[in-house]
Scaffold this motif. Sequence first.
Motif, mmCIF file in Angstrom:
data_model
loop_
_atom_site.group_PDB
_atom_site.id
_atom_site.type_symbol
_atom_site.label_atom_id
_atom_site.label_comp_id
_atom_site.label_asym_id
_atom_site.label_seq_id
_atom_site.Cartn_x
_atom_site.Cartn_y
_atom_site.Cartn_z
ATOM 1 N N PHE A 187 7.396 -10.871 0.053
ATOM 2 C CA PHE A 187 6.460 -11.666 0.849
ATOM 3 C C PHE A 187 7.108 -12.734 1.730
ATOM 4 O O PHE A 187 6.703 -12.921 2.871
ATOM 5 N N PHE A 188 8.107 -13.471 1.210
ATOM 6 C CA PHE A 188 8.649 -14.600 1.966
ATOM 7 C C PHE A 188 10.142 -14.760 1.724
ATOM 8 O O PHE A 188 10.595 -14.803 0.583
ATOM 9 N N ASP A 189 10.888 -14.834 2.833
ATOM 10 C CA ASP A 189 12.334 -15.074 2.801
ATOM 11 C C ASP A 189 12.679 -16.226 3.736
ATOM 12 O O ASP A 189 11.955 -16.503 4.688
ATOM 13 N N LEU A 190 13.802 -16.840 3.451
ATOM 14 C CA LEU A 190 14.454 -17.700 4.430
ATOM 15 C C LEU A 190 15.487 -16.805 5.096
ATOM 16 O O LEU A 190 16.366 -16.263 4.422
ATOM 17 N N ARG A 191 15.360 -16.601 6.405
ATOM 18 C CA ARG A 191 16.232 -15.664 7.118
ATOM 19 C C ARG A 191 16.610 -16.296 8.451
ATOM 20 O O ARG A 191 15.739 -16.614 9.259
ATOM 21 N N LEU A 192 17.902 -16.451 8.690
ATOM 22 C CA LEU A 192 18.361 -17.056 9.937
ATOM 23 C C LEU A 192 18.269 -16.050 11.080
ATOM 24 O O LEU A 192 18.904 -15.009 11.059
ATOM 25 N N LEU A 193 17.431 -16.396 12.051
ATOM 26 C CA LEU A 193 17.255 -15.579 13.256
ATOM 27 C C LEU A 193 17.262 -16.501 14.465
ATOM 28 O O LEU A 193 16.913 -17.686 14.363
ATOM 29 N N TYR A 194 17.654 -15.965 15.599
ATOM 30 C CA TYR A 194 17.650 -16.740 16.836
ATOM 31 C C TYR A 194 16.678 -16.105 17.819
ATOM 32 O O TYR A 194 16.666 -14.894 18.013
ATOM 33 N N LEU A 202 11.694 -19.047 8.845
ATOM 34 C CA LEU A 202 10.596 -18.780 7.915
ATOM 35 C C LEU A 202 10.108 -17.359 8.182
ATOM 36 O O LEU A 202 9.535 -17.077 9.234
ATOM 37 N N SER A 203 10.374 -16.468 7.250
ATOM 38 C CA SER A 203 10.106 -15.047 7.459
ATOM 39 C C SER A 203 9.112 -14.531 6.425
ATOM 40 O O SER A 203 9.451 -14.379 5.253
ATOM 41 N N PHE A 204 7.894 -14.267 6.878
ATOM 42 C CA PHE A 204 6.851 -13.707 6.011
ATOM 43 C C PHE A 204 6.744 -12.216 6.290
ATOM 44 O O PHE A 204 6.860 -11.782 7.443
ATOM 45 N N HIS A 205 6.513 -11.458 5.242
ATOM 46 C CA HIS A 205 6.431 -10.011 5.394
ATOM 47 C C HIS A 205 5.633 -9.406 4.248
ATOM 48 O O HIS A 205 5.386 -10.049 3.224
ATOM 49 N N TRP A 206 5.227 -8.152 4.442
ATOM 50 C CA TRP A 206 4.571 -7.406 3.373
ATOM 51 C C TRP A 206 5.554 -6.338 2.923
ATOM 52 O O TRP A 206 5.905 -5.453 3.691
ATOM 53 N N GLN A 207 5.983 -6.493 1.665
ATOM 54 C CA GLN A 207 7.036 -5.638 1.104
ATOM 55 C C GLN A 207 8.214 -5.666 2.071
ATOM 56 O O GLN A 207 8.595 -6.717 2.527
ATOM 57 N N ASN A 208 8.761 -4.557 2.394
ATOM 58 C CA ASN A 208 9.838 -4.537 3.387
ATOM 59 C C ASN A 208 9.437 -3.695 4.588
ATOM 60 O O ASN A 208 10.275 -3.097 5.250
ATOM 61 N N THR A 209 8.134 -3.683 4.871
ATOM 62 C CA THR A 209 7.662 -2.834 5.961
ATOM 63 C C THR A 209 7.130 -3.625 7.151
ATOM 64 O O THR A 209 7.510 -3.373 8.278
ATOM 65 N N TYR A 210 6.240 -4.566 6.932
ATOM 66 C CA TYR A 210 5.670 -5.324 8.040
ATOM 67 C C TYR A 210 6.201 -6.755 8.000
ATOM 68 O O TYR A 210 6.004 -7.472 7.023
ATOM 69 N N TYR A 211 6.878 -7.158 9.057
ATOM 70 C CA TYR A 211 7.414 -8.511 9.164
ATOM 71 C C TYR A 211 6.671 -9.275 10.254
ATOM 72 O O TYR A 211 6.616 -8.830 11.397
ATOM 73 N N TYR A 212 6.113 -10.414 9.885
ATOM 74 C CA TYR A 212 5.538 -11.322 10.876
ATOM 75 C C TYR A 212 6.722 -11.970 11.598
ATOM 76 O O TYR A 212 7.755 -12.227 10.982
ATOM 77 N N PRO A 213 6.625 -12.249 12.889
ATOM 78 C CA PRO A 213 7.762 -12.878 13.579
ATOM 79 C C PRO A 213 8.170 -14.192 12.890
ATOM 80 O O PRO A 213 7.322 -15.012 12.536
ATOM 81 N N ALA A 214 9.463 -14.352 12.701
ATOM 82 C CA ALA A 214 9.988 -15.556 12.051
ATOM 83 C C ALA A 214 9.666 -16.787 12.896
ATOM 84 O O ALA A 214 9.545 -16.706 14.121
ATOM 85 N N PHE A 215 9.545 -17.924 12.227
ATOM 86 C CA PHE A 215 9.231 -19.168 12.921
ATOM 87 C C PHE A 215 9.918 -20.325 12.212
ATOM 88 O O PHE A 215 10.736 -20.125 11.319
ATOM 89 N N ASN A 216 9.625 -21.545 12.625
ATOM 90 C CA ASN A 216 10.285 -22.732 12.085
ATOM 91 C C ASN A 216 9.276 -23.872 11.931
ATOM 92 O O ASN A 216 8.085 -23.694 12.182
#
Length: 180
Positions: free
Chosen positions: A56-63, A136-150
């Motif tokens: 459901f939720f990860d901390l993931r560094l994205l630019y 801030l990376s929210f997702h459902w399982q490992n299939t649908y990822y909402y765009p990361a934000f801050n």
Amino acid sequence: MSSHSNGHQMPDGKPMKSAISWIWLSVLMIVLDLGSKALVRLYLGENDAVTVIPGFFDLRLLYNYGAAFSFLADHSGWQRWLFAIIAIAVVIGMIVWMMRMPRNRYWQAISAALVVGGALGNLYDRVLAGRVTDFLSFHWQNTYYYPAFNIADSAIVVGMLMLIWDSLRRKKPAVSDPAA
């Protein structure tokens, strides 16, 4: 009539303090945003993730080189300056509005302060690094990822939702019918 920069007066004739006194909330948002981004960049490599809530939720560094949802991210770089100009215009507009707004308009003042803080947090990233740090990376399982934000994005969204809510809940003055 005594003069005051925002022109509002209390019933006793004293000038009313403006909502610009809520700017401390903008500063707090900037500090939280830039501090959290710095910590994430310090401890994570690009696209590295720390699972907080499995599935459901990860901390993931994205630019993000674009705007919301990576809008215009794949362009040559001109979008960096377009979004910077838009952010500066929004910040100036909100600050002028806050300076003219009576301090007791709490809901509007808080919402404007959140938008200002968020816009300045992302503007800092955009101007100095040419990209915005998201984590801030929210997702459902490992299939649908909402765009990361801050944190800055969150402040902007919450502030704008508060403004929308405020405009919807206000009673509209009745329009008198000139024919009546």
